[in-house]
Write a protein that holds these residues in place. Structure first.
Motif, short mmCIF file in Angstrom:
data_model
loop_
_atom_site.label_atom_id
_atom_site.label_comp_id
_atom_site.label_asym_id
_atom_site.label_seq_id
_atom_site.Cartn_x
_atom_site.Cartn_y
_atom_site.Cartn_z
N VAL A 74 -31.23 -0.54 37.50
CA VAL A 74 -31.04 -0.80 36.07
C VAL A 74 -32.06 0.05 35.32
O VAL A 74 -33.26 0.01 35.61
N ILE A 75 -31.56 0.84 34.38
CA ILE A 75 -32.43 1.61 33.48
C ILE A 75 -32.31 0.94 32.13
O ILE A 75 -31.22 0.79 31.58
N GLU A 76 -33.46 0.54 31.60
CA GLU A 76 -33.44 -0.31 30.41
C GLU A 76 -34.52 0.10 29.42
O GLU A 76 -35.62 0.48 29.82
N GLY A 77 -34.20 0.03 28.15
CA GLY A 77 -35.18 0.33 27.11
C GLY A 77 -34.61 1.27 26.07
O GLY A 77 -33.42 1.25 25.76
N LYS A 78 -35.47 2.11 25.53
CA LYS A 78 -35.10 3.09 24.51
C LYS A 78 -35.57 4.46 24.95
O LYS A 78 -36.53 4.58 25.71
N THR A 79 -34.92 5.47 24.44
CA THR A 79 -35.42 6.84 24.63
C THR A 79 -36.27 7.20 23.43
O THR A 79 -36.16 6.59 22.37
N SER A 101 -47.71 12.63 23.48
CA SER A 101 -48.60 11.61 24.02
C SER A 101 -48.20 10.20 23.63
O SER A 101 -48.67 9.24 24.24
N GLU A 102 -47.34 10.00 22.64
CA GLU A 102 -47.03 8.68 22.15
C GLU A 102 -45.67 8.15 22.57
O GLU A 102 -45.28 7.08 22.14
N ILE A 103 -44.95 8.82 23.42
CA ILE A 103 -43.59 8.42 23.72
C ILE A 103 -43.52 7.31 24.74
O ILE A 103 -44.40 7.16 25.59
N LYS A 104 -42.48 6.49 24.65
CA LYS A 104 -42.20 5.44 25.61
C LYS A 104 -40.85 5.73 26.24
O LYS A 104 -39.91 6.08 25.55
#
Length: 195
Positions: A94-99, A180-183
């Protein structure tokens, strides 16, 4: 005379064989310097630019891949899940979250050499931002398995090691100021056939 040539020939053969072997390993396994890692996702933002190191250029020449320029986008590759386990075709994920912010993104499955995995219909096994369902917070949940799943689903075909390739097109994170700030989305294994 032959006694003097024998050690020279042996040394020459070892040097040539070692050079070929090391070049093969480096262009197959090493994608270049300057890697950025966010969880399981790894990117080489200098690939495709004038600043790309010789190893990245050699790998691109070997694989024939066309790198995105820094203004075009950024490619992230995951070889393992968030638990540091190698991604395997016998497992469901499962890949979950936001790009990170991007005009368009795509997610596809490849083998360990980054060759695309095709579905039974011959299409590339993957999704893109235009056909991905999201919740109210703009987050998504993508199931990757051999069995059909509700919602966003990518079929897992064949066997062996896999890579998940997330490509962000027209994104601001390609610049060094925003990287540096990406999630990144999480990758979780939810079961394997061999368990």
């Amino acid at each position: 005379m032959f006694k003097q040539l024998t050690p020279i020939l042996i040394a020459l053969i070892i040097a040539i064989a070692g050079g070929i072997y090391s070049a093969d390993v480096m262009t197959r396994e090493f994608a270049g310097f300057g890697a950025l890692q966010y969880g399981a996702w790894v990117s080489h933002p200098q690939t495709g630019t004038q600043d790309a190191d010789p190893y990245a250029r050699a790998r691109a020449a070997r694989t024939g891949e066309i790198a995105l320029g820094s203004a075009e986008g950024l490619v992230f590759i995951a070889a393992h899940d968030d638990q540091k386990q190698i991604i395997d075709a016998s497992c469901d994920y499962v890949i979950e979250g936001k790009t990170p912010a991007a005009r368009v993104w795509s997610l596809r499955i490849t083998d360990k050499n980054l060759l695309p995995i095709l579905t039974q219909s011959g299409a590339v096994s993957g999704l893109h931002s235009g056909n991905t369902l999201r919740n109210g917070q703009n987050a998504f949940k993508i199931s990757i398995s051999s069995e059909i799943a509700d919602g966003n689903w990518i079929p897992q075909m064949g066997n062996g090691e896999r890579r998940f390739v997330l490509t962000l097109y027209d994104t601001s994170v390609a610049s060094t100021t925003g990287v540096s700030e990406i999630k990144m989305p999480t990758i979780k294994a939810i079961g394997c056939d061999n368990e």
